[in-house]
Design a protein around this motif. Sequence first.
Motif, PDB file in Angstrom:
ATOM      1  N   LYS A 139       0.775  -1.245  -0.097  1.00 32.21           N
ATOM      2  CA  LYS A 139      -0.150  -0.033   0.079  1.00 32.21           C
ATOM      3  C   LYS A 139       0.845   1.441  -0.151  1.00 32.21           C
ATOM      4  CE  LYS A 139      -3.829  -2.304   2.482  1.00 32.21           C
ATOM      5  NZ  LYS A 139      -4.710  -1.975   3.780  1.00 32.21           N
ATOM      6  N   LEU A 140       2.030   1.129   0.472  1.00 34.05           N
ATOM      7  CA  LEU A 140       2.874   2.162   0.323  1.00 34.05           C
ATOM      8  C   LEU A 140       4.217   1.765  -0.173  1.00 34.05           C
ATOM      9  CD1 LEU A 140       3.321   5.172   1.779  1.00 34.05           C
ATOM     10  CD2 LEU A 140       4.298   3.769   3.656  1.00 34.05           C
ATOM     11  N   LYS A 141       4.762   2.790  -0.966  1.00 34.09           N
ATOM     12  CA  LYS A 141       6.126   2.721  -1.552  1.00 34.09           C
ATOM     13  C   LYS A 141       7.231   3.609  -0.594  1.00 34.09           C
ATOM     14  CE  LYS A 141       4.936   2.126  -6.202  1.00 34.09           C
ATOM     15  NZ  LYS A 141       4.747   2.398  -7.611  1.00 34.09           N
ATOM     16  N   LEU A 142       8.666   3.221  -0.735  1.00 26.64           N
ATOM     17  CA  LEU A 142       9.488   3.667   0.274  1.00 26.64           C
ATOM     18  C   LEU A 142       9.642   5.335  -0.074  1.00 26.64           C
ATOM     19  CD1 LEU A 142      11.700   3.560   2.203  1.00 26.64           C
ATOM     20  CD2 LEU A 142      13.309   2.998   0.453  1.00 26.64           C
ATOM     21  N   GLU A 143       9.766   5.504  -1.492  1.00 27.34           N
ATOM     22  CA  GLU A 143       9.698   6.949  -1.761  1.00 27.34           C
ATOM     23  C   GLU A 143       8.364   7.724  -1.394  1.00 27.34           C
ATOM     24  OE1 GLU A 143       8.698   4.592  -5.509  1.00 27.34           O
ATOM     25  OE2 GLU A 143       9.962   4.392  -3.690  1.00 27.34           O
ATOM     26  N   GLU A 144       7.213   7.180  -1.115  1.00 19.41           N
ATOM     27  CA  GLU A 144       6.514   7.804  -0.620  1.00 19.41           C
ATOM     28  C   GLU A 144       6.368   8.237   0.936  1.00 19.41           C
ATOM     29  OE1 GLU A 144       2.976   6.015  -3.705  1.00 19.41           O
ATOM     30  OE2 GLU A 144       3.245   5.088  -1.594  1.00 19.41           O
ATOM     31  N   LEU A 145       7.221   7.841   1.691  1.00 18.00           N
ATOM     32  CA  LEU A 145       7.511   8.054   3.127  1.00 18.00           C
ATOM     33  C   LEU A 145       7.592   9.662   3.221  1.00 18.00           C
ATOM     34  CD1 LEU A 145       9.813   5.333   4.605  1.00 18.00           C
ATOM     35  CD2 LEU A 145       7.478   5.540   4.772  1.00 18.00           C
ATOM     36  N   THR A 146       6.895  10.204   4.517  1.00 20.36           N
ATOM     37  CA  THR A 146       7.047  11.686   4.696  1.00 20.36           C
ATOM     38  C   THR A 146       7.739  11.782   5.904  1.00 20.36           C
ATOM     39  OG1 THR A 146       4.970  11.650   6.263  1.00 20.36           O
ATOM     40  CG2 THR A 146       4.795  11.897   3.884  1.00 20.36           C
ATOM     41  N   GLU A 147       8.014  13.057   6.459  1.00 15.35           N
ATOM     42  CA  GLU A 147       8.863  12.965   7.693  1.00 15.35           C
ATOM     43  C   GLU A 147       7.933  12.606   8.961  1.00 15.35           C
ATOM     44  OE1 GLU A 147       8.946  17.430   9.087  1.00 15.35           O
ATOM     45  OE2 GLU A 147       7.683  17.751   7.222  1.00 15.35           O
ATOM     46  N   HIS A 148       6.990  12.530   8.591  1.00 13.20           N
ATOM     47  CA  HIS A 148       5.894  12.129   9.944  1.00 13.20           C
ATOM     48  C   HIS A 148       5.850  10.618  10.044  1.00 13.20           C
ATOM     49  CE1 HIS A 148       4.720  16.176  10.466  1.00 13.20           C
ATOM     50  NE2 HIS A 148       4.341  16.167   9.041  1.00 13.20           N
ATOM     51  N   ASP A 149       6.495   9.794   9.134  1.00  7.82           N
ATOM     52  CA  ASP A 149       6.505   8.303   8.950  1.00  7.82           C
ATOM     53  C   ASP A 149       7.781   7.770   9.925  1.00  7.82           C
ATOM     54  OD1 ASP A 149       3.908   8.294   7.675  1.00  7.82           O
ATOM     55  OD2 ASP A 149       5.100   8.434   5.703  1.00  7.82           O
ATOM     56  N   VAL A 150       8.530   8.606  10.246  1.00  8.29           N
ATOM     57  CA  VAL A 150       9.850   7.953  11.010  1.00  8.29           C
ATOM     58  C   VAL A 150       9.766   8.762  12.334  1.00  8.29           C
ATOM     59  CG1 VAL A 150      10.970   7.650   8.653  1.00  8.29           C
ATOM     60  CG2 VAL A 150      11.357   9.686   9.666  1.00  8.29           C
ATOM     61  N   ILE A 151      10.668   7.965  13.091  1.00  5.16           N
ATOM     62  CA  ILE A 151      10.653   8.105  14.494  1.00  5.16           C
ATOM     63  C   ILE A 151      12.036   7.564  14.856  1.00  5.16           C
ATOM     64  CG2 ILE A 151       8.206   8.432  15.138  1.00  5.16           C
ATOM     65  CD1 ILE A 151       8.760   5.618  16.227  1.00  5.16           C
ATOM     66  N   PRO A 152      12.948   8.263  15.770  1.00  2.49           N
ATOM     67  CA  PRO A 152      13.885   7.849  16.623  1.00  2.49           C
ATOM     68  C   PRO A 152      13.766   6.746  17.285  1.00  2.49           C
ATOM     69  CG  PRO A 152      13.197   9.701  17.602  1.00  2.49           C
ATOM     70  CD  PRO A 152      12.379   9.771  16.478  1.00  2.49           C
ATOM     71  N   ASN A 153      14.347   5.762  17.182  1.00  2.00           N
ATOM     72  CA  ASN A 153      14.467   4.421  17.914  1.00  2.00           C
ATOM     73  C   ASN A 153      15.208   4.627  19.104  1.00  2.00           C
ATOM     74  OD1 ASN A 153      14.029   1.880  18.711  1.00  2.00           O
ATOM     75  ND2 ASN A 153      15.504   0.957  17.322  1.00  2.00           N
ATOM     76  N   VAL A 154      14.578   4.822  20.274  1.00  5.04           N
ATOM     77  CA  VAL A 154      15.355   5.460  21.445  1.00  5.04           C
ATOM     78  C   VAL A 154      15.107   4.072  22.448  1.00  5.04           C
ATOM     79  CG1 VAL A 154      15.496   6.932  23.443  1.00  5.04           C
ATOM     80  CG2 VAL A 154      14.686   7.799  21.211  1.00  5.04           C
TER      81      VAL A 154
END
Length: 246
Positions: A139-154
Amino acid sequence: MPTAILIDGGYFIKRFRAIEPQNAMDAGRAADCAFRWACAHLSPKAAGHSGDRKDATQQSRRELYRIFFYDCPPLINKLHNPITKRVVDFSRSDEAQFRLELHRRLRSMRKVALRLGHLSTHVQWTIKQDRITDMLKGKLKLEELTEHDVIPNVRQKGVDMRIGVDVSSLAFKRQVDQIVLLAGDADFVPSAKQARREGIDFVLDPMWAQISESLQEHIDGLRSTCPRPRPKQPKAILQPAVDLVV
């Protein structure tokens, strides 16, 4: 002898937000609930059957040794978002402000000890789990990711160790005869077993969450004093509009 109450802070915050989603970022409310829900374990489940119920409750109320709250300081680093390449200052984030205010309020409470671990110094970014699921389903391609789709892994360090050390110390020094743990992780099984071998009544409060059989086997009681989380309401199905034909 008194009761010691230990709270896994990360677990508590997740459950608190599930129980009171409208107060998810209210640090004052979170601190107040942590204290009140912990102290509720000092009262019996039901008062006596005869005479004054208030007097019966007061006579059987347990003594509080201390409430221990275990957490880590929030992420306050500046990191480059891998999508936009822009610098993000996490010290200004809502989550950082929430944690700092929560810790400040807990420090000022009577009979509460704040135990802080630390965060891993090596922080990497990761994709949110729901977006990973969408990518695996096509349903989603890598190039379609936005800045809100990633988070720091703390990753937290030292929290579980501090809980284990305190359980051992309380048990070996005979400072209490009952330990209540607000958590739901089977990693605490060795601590529970050790306390029980020393004759400590070990009670688990998973805040109404399901626990594993391995954890259930090594506790003396299971009791949640917080309100039950409301079940999620199913999304309403919108019916298509129908034109009336006269």
